[in-house]
Structure formats: structure tokens, C-alpha cells
Enzyme design. Structure first.
Site, mmCIF file in Angstrom:
data_model
loop_
_atom_site.group_PDB
_atom_site.id
_atom_site.type_symbol
_atom_site.label_atom_id
_atom_site.label_comp_id
_atom_site.label_asym_id
_atom_site.label_seq_id
_atom_site.Cartn_x
_atom_site.Cartn_y
_atom_site.Cartn_z
ATOM 1 N N HIS A 75 0.816 -1.221 0.000
ATOM 2 C CA HIS A 75 0.000 0.000 0.000
ATOM 3 C C HIS A 75 0.850 1.273 0.000
ATOM 4 O O HIS A 75 0.332 2.362 -0.244
ATOM 5 C CB HIS A 75 -0.988 0.004 1.178
ATOM 6 C CG HIS A 75 -0.419 0.402 2.496
ATOM 7 N ND1 HIS A 75 -0.004 -0.511 3.446
ATOM 8 C CD2 HIS A 75 -0.197 1.623 3.033
ATOM 9 C CE1 HIS A 75 0.441 0.136 4.512
ATOM 10 N NE2 HIS A 75 0.338 1.429 4.282
ATOM 11 N N ASP A 121 -0.396 -7.606 2.034
ATOM 12 C CA ASP A 121 0.192 -6.264 1.941
ATOM 13 C C ASP A 121 1.719 -6.363 2.045
ATOM 14 O O ASP A 121 2.312 -6.095 3.091
ATOM 15 C CB ASP A 121 -0.373 -5.371 3.050
ATOM 16 C CG ASP A 121 0.013 -3.908 2.879
ATOM 17 O OD1 ASP A 121 0.502 -3.541 1.802
ATOM 18 O OD2 ASP A 121 -0.184 -3.134 3.849
ATOM 19 N N SER A 123 4.431 2.126 8.210
ATOM 20 C CA SER A 123 4.101 1.070 7.252
ATOM 21 C C SER A 123 5.317 0.654 6.436
ATOM 22 O O SER A 123 6.123 1.487 6.019
ATOM 23 C CB SER A 123 3.011 1.553 6.293
ATOM 24 O OG SER A 123 1.807 1.775 6.974
#
Length: 261
Positions: free
Chosen positions: A73, A120, A215
Site C-alpha cells: 500500500h 500487503d 508502514s
């Protein structure tokens, strides 16, 4: 009337000051990612800062001389203006250890789902190989068949993400210890429900969590990367929305095939 008006102004000033003091007190509690601490400079030489137009957006970690692992992402907006910085502790200060790379190709896993952040994971091939040294080196990651950390085990993450839900960002690398949470709890309706999949680990601790900007960084167990920091609730450190991490060992075949290309 003038006296009353001045009194009201003083009251408003006092209320604003009180609110500011509360805000500062809250910020001071959050000394790391969320509730973590500053890392010893260059003690995590595998860490990568993925930057767009010079601004940190996501984390990542070096897994081979020319390869960085991160979250899918993180690359939804493409790679225009994106660089990978290795060997950093401070994002803004000049450091001789820093190495900057352009991106050759980003490989996002084909099964990545924006609806629930399943699968992810991404591999980033840099345009050239990193110069491996004390400040820049690859991190070992878990393969198929190796034992995952169990509920209650302490795991560690690191990054330059927000220190709290106010969006305050650090200049230096932060780290935090959290605990793995039993999967059955994370799949409950009041946690993540059906959005929680077998490709995920959830982990957190009271007032300790990864946050926006972390992230793509690693989740470490016994100094091995077992997960990729993926997603969580809208508020970091929330009891029923712990951090979510992609289980790396579920993607061993894809990782090995991709890195052979």
C-alpha cells in the site's frame, strides 16, 4: 462592563492555556513510534526510509544488496519522485552513512487487497546495489515452516512514523516493543472481524503501537523479520484496533521467485 469583559478574556486565555498543557502532556508521554523510544543510532542498519520528494512516507528494510521489502500500500501512488534512503538515523541531518537510491521496479503482491490490506507486501528493486557496511546491512527474514511468534511473545518494530494520533513526526528512528495478540481475538467483530486474515499477525500493548508512516517496516522476533508493518485502526494505540502485520513466511515462494528476476 469593561471589568466583566476583561475577566471573560482572562478566563478564555486560562482555558486555552490549560488545553495546551494537556496537549503537551499527552505528546510527552509518546516518546517513540507510539509509546516507544529512540533507537540507538545505526543499531538497525537494515532500516530504509522511503521518501517522496524528500519527505518520509513509509518504511522498509533491506533484505539483499539491491532489494528492500516493504508494504504494497506504500506504492499506490506510483514511484514518481520516490527515493530509498539507507543508513539514516536522522531524516534531516547530514550523515556520512546515508545512501540514496532510485527505484528500478516495485513488485506488489498480486493478491494485495485495498479492502482489507490482505497480502500487503512488496519488494523494491533499487537501481544499484547498496554499499554494505556497519550502517547498512541486510536483515534476515522468516521462511516457510519456521515457527511464528505466539500470543504473548514480545516482538519489536521500528520506523520514523507518527509519535501519536496528532501526527507529530520524529526526526530520528524510533522503536517499540509490543506483544502478539491471539488471532481469534483480532478476528472478532469488535476488532477487525472478517478483515483479519490468515496472512496477518496483530500485535500491540497498552499505549504502544506502530503508527502512520511506519508502514513497510519490519516486525522482529528474535532479530528476524517475521512481519511487515501493514495497517491498523484510525487511531494508533487503540485497544481494539492493534497494529496489523503481514506474515512474511506465507510469501516465501513469491519472494524467492521475484528476487531471482
Amino acid at each position: 462592563m469593561t471589568i466583566v469583559f476583561e475577566t471573560e478574556k482572562q478566563t478564555i486565555k486560562m482555558l486555552r492555556l490549560s488545553a495546551l498543557l494537556v496537549l503537551l502532556a499527552f505528546v510527552s508521554i509518546c516518546k517513540g513510534i507510539t509509546g516507544g523510544k529512540e533507537s540507538v543510532p545505526h543499531s538497525r542498519p537494515y532500516m530504509a526510509s522511503i521518501q517522496r520528494n524528500g519527505k518520509h512516507e513509509c518504511g522498509g528494510f533491506l533484505v539483499a544488496e539491491q532489494w528492500v521489502m516493504s508494504a504494497a500500500h506504500c506504492f499506490l501512488q506510483g514511484t514518481d519522485g520516490v527515493k530509498i534512503v539507507l543508513g539514516a538515523h536522522s531524516l534531516t541531518k547530514p550523515e556520512e552513512s546515508k545512501q540514496e537510491f532510485s527505484i528500478d521496479t516495485v513488485y506488489k503482491h498480486a493478491a494485495f487487497s485495498l479492502a482489507n490490506y490482505d497480502s500487503d507486501i512488496a519488494l523494491v528493486k533499487m537501481t544499484s546495489k547498496a554499499n554494505m557496511n556497519d550502517a547498512v546491512s541486510a536483515l534476515e527474514f522468516q521462511r516457510t515452516g519456521e515457527a511464528l511468534p505466539q500470543p504473548g511473545d514480545v516482538v519489536t518494530s521500528a520506523g520514523w512514523g507518527s509519535l501519536n494520533n496528532l501526527g507529530l513526526r520524529p526526526d530520528t528512528l524510533q522503536e517499540v516493543d509490543v506483544e502478539v495478540i491471539v488471532s481469534n481475538l483480532c478476528s472478532r467483530g469488535d476488532y477487525y472481524g472478517l478483515k483479519f486474515t490468515s496472512n496477518m499477525i496483530c500485535a500491540a500493548k497498552k499505549r504502544k503501537d506502530t503508527c502512520d508512516g511506519d508502514s513497510g517496516g519490519p516486525l522482529l522476533y528474535q532479530n528476524v523479520a517475521v512481519g511487515v508493518t501493514s495497517n491498523g485502526g484510525k487511531k494508533c494505540g487503540t485497544l481494539k484496533k492493534p497494529g496489523l502485520y503481514t506474515i512474511i513466511s506465507n510469501f516465501t515462494d513469491w519472494i524467492e521467485k521475484t528476487m531471482r528476476e
